[in-house]
Design a protein around this motif. Sequence first.
Motif, PDB file in Angstrom:
ATOM      1  N   ALA A 171      45.052  52.522  43.868  1.00  0.00           N
ATOM      2  CA  ALA A 171      46.102  51.621  44.366  1.00  0.00           C
ATOM      3  C   ALA A 171      46.100  50.314  43.588  1.00  0.00           C
ATOM      4  O   ALA A 171      47.162  49.762  43.261  1.00  0.00           O
ATOM      5  CB  ALA A 171      45.906  51.366  45.853  1.00  0.00           C
ATOM      6  N   SER A 172      44.911  49.799  43.282  1.00  0.00           N
ATOM      7  CA  SER A 172      44.807  48.570  42.497  1.00  0.00           C
ATOM      8  C   SER A 172      45.420  48.751  41.115  1.00  0.00           C
ATOM      9  O   SER A 172      46.141  47.882  40.608  1.00  0.00           O
ATOM     10  CB  SER A 172      43.333  48.154  42.364  1.00  0.00           C
ATOM     11  OG  SER A 172      42.756  47.895  43.624  1.00  0.00           O
ATOM     12  N   ARG A 173      45.164  49.887  40.507  1.00  0.00           N
ATOM     13  CA  ARG A 173      45.687  50.154  39.165  1.00  0.00           C
ATOM     14  C   ARG A 173      47.203  50.335  39.173  1.00  0.00           C
ATOM     15  O   ARG A 173      47.873  50.065  38.173  1.00  0.00           O
ATOM     16  CB  ARG A 173      45.011  51.396  38.583  1.00  0.00           C
ATOM     17  CG  ARG A 173      43.506  51.214  38.387  1.00  0.00           C
ATOM     18  CD  ARG A 173      42.870  52.475  37.844  1.00  0.00           C
ATOM     19  NE  ARG A 173      43.231  52.706  36.457  1.00  0.00           N
ATOM     20  CZ  ARG A 173      43.468  53.890  35.924  1.00  0.00           C
ATOM     21  NH1 ARG A 173      43.418  54.979  36.687  1.00  0.00           N
ATOM     22  NH2 ARG A 173      43.767  54.011  34.654  1.00  0.00           N
ATOM     23  N   GLU A 174      47.744  50.782  40.306  1.00  0.00           N
ATOM     24  CA  GLU A 174      49.201  50.897  40.431  1.00  0.00           C
ATOM     25  C   GLU A 174      49.874  49.528  40.457  1.00  0.00           C
ATOM     26  O   GLU A 174      51.029  49.380  40.054  1.00  0.00           O
ATOM     27  CB  GLU A 174      49.554  51.668  41.709  1.00  0.00           C
ATOM     28  CG  GLU A 174      49.170  53.142  41.669  1.00  0.00           C
ATOM     29  CD  GLU A 174      49.204  53.790  43.049  1.00  0.00           C
ATOM     30  OE1 GLU A 174      49.777  53.181  43.981  1.00  0.00           O
ATOM     31  OE2 GLU A 174      48.661  54.897  43.198  1.00  0.00           O
ATOM     32  N   MET A 175      49.142  48.520  40.938  1.00  0.00           N
ATOM     33  CA  MET A 175      49.723  47.184  41.118  1.00  0.00           C
ATOM     34  C   MET A 175      49.413  46.216  39.988  1.00  0.00           C
ATOM     35  O   MET A 175      50.245  45.365  39.649  1.00  0.00           O
ATOM     36  CB  MET A 175      49.208  46.581  42.434  1.00  0.00           C
ATOM     37  CG  MET A 175      49.705  47.271  43.680  1.00  0.00           C
ATOM     38  SD  MET A 175      49.130  46.418  45.170  1.00  0.00           S
ATOM     39  CE  MET A 175      47.399  46.941  45.225  1.00  0.00           C
ATOM     40  N   PHE A 176      48.202  46.321  39.417  1.00  0.00           N
ATOM     41  CA  PHE A 176      47.743  45.288  38.495  1.00  0.00           C
ATOM     42  C   PHE A 176      47.282  45.900  37.174  1.00  0.00           C
ATOM     43  O   PHE A 176      46.671  46.971  37.149  1.00  0.00           O
ATOM     44  CB  PHE A 176      46.613  44.476  39.132  1.00  0.00           C
ATOM     45  CG  PHE A 176      47.019  43.828  40.419  1.00  0.00           C
ATOM     46  CD1 PHE A 176      47.855  42.721  40.419  1.00  0.00           C
ATOM     47  CD2 PHE A 176      46.594  44.335  41.640  1.00  0.00           C
ATOM     48  CE1 PHE A 176      48.250  42.129  41.602  1.00  0.00           C
ATOM     49  CE2 PHE A 176      46.982  43.754  42.833  1.00  0.00           C
ATOM     50  CZ  PHE A 176      47.816  42.648  42.816  1.00  0.00           C
ATOM     51  N   GLU A 177      47.558  45.162  36.110  1.00  0.00           N
ATOM     52  CA  GLU A 177      47.237  45.669  34.776  1.00  0.00           C
ATOM     53  C   GLU A 177      45.735  45.724  34.536  1.00  0.00           C
ATOM     54  O   GLU A 177      45.245  46.647  33.886  1.00  0.00           O
ATOM     55  CB  GLU A 177      47.905  44.783  33.726  1.00  0.00           C
ATOM     56  CG  GLU A 177      47.676  45.242  32.299  1.00  0.00           C
ATOM     57  CD  GLU A 177      48.430  44.392  31.294  1.00  0.00           C
ATOM     58  OE1 GLU A 177      48.168  44.551  30.078  1.00  0.00           O
ATOM     59  OE2 GLU A 177      49.267  43.570  31.707  1.00  0.00           O
ATOM     60  N   ARG A 178      45.006  44.745  35.070  1.00  0.00           N
ATOM     61  CA  ARG A 178      43.572  44.677  34.802  1.00  0.00           C
ATOM     62  C   ARG A 178      42.795  44.939  36.089  1.00  0.00           C
ATOM     63  O   ARG A 178      42.825  44.135  37.026  1.00  0.00           O
ATOM     64  CB  ARG A 178      43.177  43.326  34.219  1.00  0.00           C
ATOM     65  CG  ARG A 178      41.720  43.290  33.734  1.00  0.00           C
ATOM     66  CD  ARG A 178      41.453  42.118  32.823  1.00  0.00           C
ATOM     67  NE  ARG A 178      40.084  42.079  32.333  1.00  0.00           N
ATOM     68  CZ  ARG A 178      39.626  42.751  31.284  1.00  0.00           C
ATOM     69  NH1 ARG A 178      40.445  43.527  30.607  1.00  0.00           N
ATOM     70  NH2 ARG A 178      38.370  42.651  30.909  1.00  0.00           N
ATOM     71  N   VAL A 179      42.100  46.049  36.126  1.00  0.00           N
ATOM     72  CA  VAL A 179      41.225  46.417  37.237  1.00  0.00           C
ATOM     73  C   VAL A 179      39.859  46.735  36.646  1.00  0.00           C
ATOM     74  O   VAL A 179      39.753  47.505  35.684  1.00  0.00           O
ATOM     75  CB  VAL A 179      41.756  47.635  38.016  1.00  0.00           C
ATOM     76  CG1 VAL A 179      40.808  47.999  39.159  1.00  0.00           C
ATOM     77  CG2 VAL A 179      43.156  47.345  38.567  1.00  0.00           C
ATOM     78  N   GLU A 180      38.834  46.104  37.196  1.00  0.00           N
ATOM     79  CA  GLU A 180      37.472  46.297  36.713  1.00  0.00           C
ATOM     80  C   GLU A 180      36.577  46.782  37.847  1.00  0.00           C
ATOM     81  O   GLU A 180      36.925  46.648  39.021  1.00  0.00           O
ATOM     82  CB  GLU A 180      36.913  44.982  36.152  1.00  0.00           C
ATOM     83  CG  GLU A 180      37.706  44.425  34.984  1.00  0.00           C
ATOM     84  CD  GLU A 180      37.123  43.129  34.453  1.00  0.00           C
ATOM     85  OE1 GLU A 180      36.101  42.664  35.020  1.00  0.00           O
ATOM     86  OE2 GLU A 180      37.680  42.574  33.488  1.00  0.00           O
ATOM     87  N   LEU A 181      35.427  47.316  37.459  1.00  0.00           N
ATOM     88  CA  LEU A 181      34.436  47.768  38.433  1.00  0.00           C
ATOM     89  C   LEU A 181      33.149  46.969  38.253  1.00  0.00           C
ATOM     90  O   LEU A 181      32.854  46.496  37.154  1.00  0.00           O
ATOM     91  CB  LEU A 181      34.128  49.255  38.246  1.00  0.00           C
ATOM     92  CG  LEU A 181      35.315  50.219  38.287  1.00  0.00           C
ATOM     93  CD1 LEU A 181      34.833  51.640  37.992  1.00  0.00           C
ATOM     94  CD2 LEU A 181      36.039  50.156  39.615  1.00  0.00           C
ATOM     95  N   ASN A 182      32.398  46.820  39.335  1.00  0.00           N
ATOM     96  CA  ASN A 182      31.036  46.312  39.193  1.00  0.00           C
ATOM     97  C   ASN A 182      30.106  47.173  40.029  1.00  0.00           C
ATOM     98  O   ASN A 182      30.491  47.688  41.078  1.00  0.00           O
ATOM     99  CB  ASN A 182      30.935  44.834  39.573  1.00  0.00           C
ATOM    100  CG  ASN A 182      31.149  44.563  41.033  1.00  0.00           C
ATOM    101  OD1 ASN A 182      30.248  44.748  41.849  1.00  0.00           O
ATOM    102  ND2 ASN A 182      32.342  44.132  41.390  1.00  0.00           N
TER     103      ASN A 182
END
Length: 341
Positions: A171-182
């Motif tokens: 869902a985050s990737r559908e909305m925003f260009e930059r999604v990261e994990l930690n």
Amino acid sequence: MSTTRPVAQAPTVDWTALHNFAALRGQLRVSLTPRCNIACFFCHNEDDVPPPLTRMDRSRQPRARVYGADDFLTVIGSMMKAGVKRVYFTGGEPLNSPLARDVLTALPPSGPDGSYTLITNGTQVRTHQKWLSGAPLDKVKVSLHYFSDESLRVIAGTRIGIDTVLDGIDASREMFERVELNCLLLKQNAHEIKSILEFALNRRMPVQFIELVPTDFNDGRADTAVSAEGIIGYLRTLTRDEHVEVTGVGQGRRVFRVDGVEIDVIHRDLGRHHVGQCGTCPVRTKCVEGFWALRVDHAGGIQPCLLRGDLRLDVTDLTKDPDRLASVVAGHIAQFTEGTL
């Protein structure tokens, strides 16, 4: 709980320490709520009562909320005007806050050098997607310390399934260009680290692997920490593109690029980088992070070190005077730098 310091302002404010902090890319961490819908055992809640302790003992509750959405927005605007450009929204779980929508959808323009980052456990992103898609966020960072229902339950003490977390990432990737994990390196997830890395690489998402920072809260679980050497060795089999960054505030980081995807590893062997502010700190020899963030909390406090609750300054009433708020914080940081707090 540490005693909050009252506001004290010198007639002449020295802005040097705050401006140095900002120039070295220090963060403003805005804790919208100390509450969370899961209870990761390592959570120390940055000097508030962490969710695992409240779950075990209901008499141990975090501070009561004082700020409304306008108060948070005033603090953010004041500190950005003073030069602090990188704003991170944290919790607890920020999407647990009843103020999340009103704050995140009304943020002032960040400007060319500014950025807004949401740090979330991912479990509620899909639920809030309709309004969250309109928030002017530059990045979403999802904590992925687990990769199965079993490890999620052991680490976070929840019945929520891993599919909910992974769907929150989608869902985050559908909305925003930059999604990261930690991802924290723990004994409980050691068997899943390569799978988490593969998941990130397949989706071309940056991921950060972090050694567990020892705190008073998690001292009893110190044996759960895993060294970063294993993931570093594995990454070296995948790429020769590797360098170390030690500029700025906080810990140094080892940076890899695998097929163009950035993988960071933060571990204590790279040393501590206090950028001058921590020279007189009485706990410096025990610290592994340094001064890298100013934390604003929902109870009207701000502190220049996430692990030094005794430095928390009560600025509850200063949202009525944003210019004075910034100058009081600048003076507080200057006193910390000079060792006079």
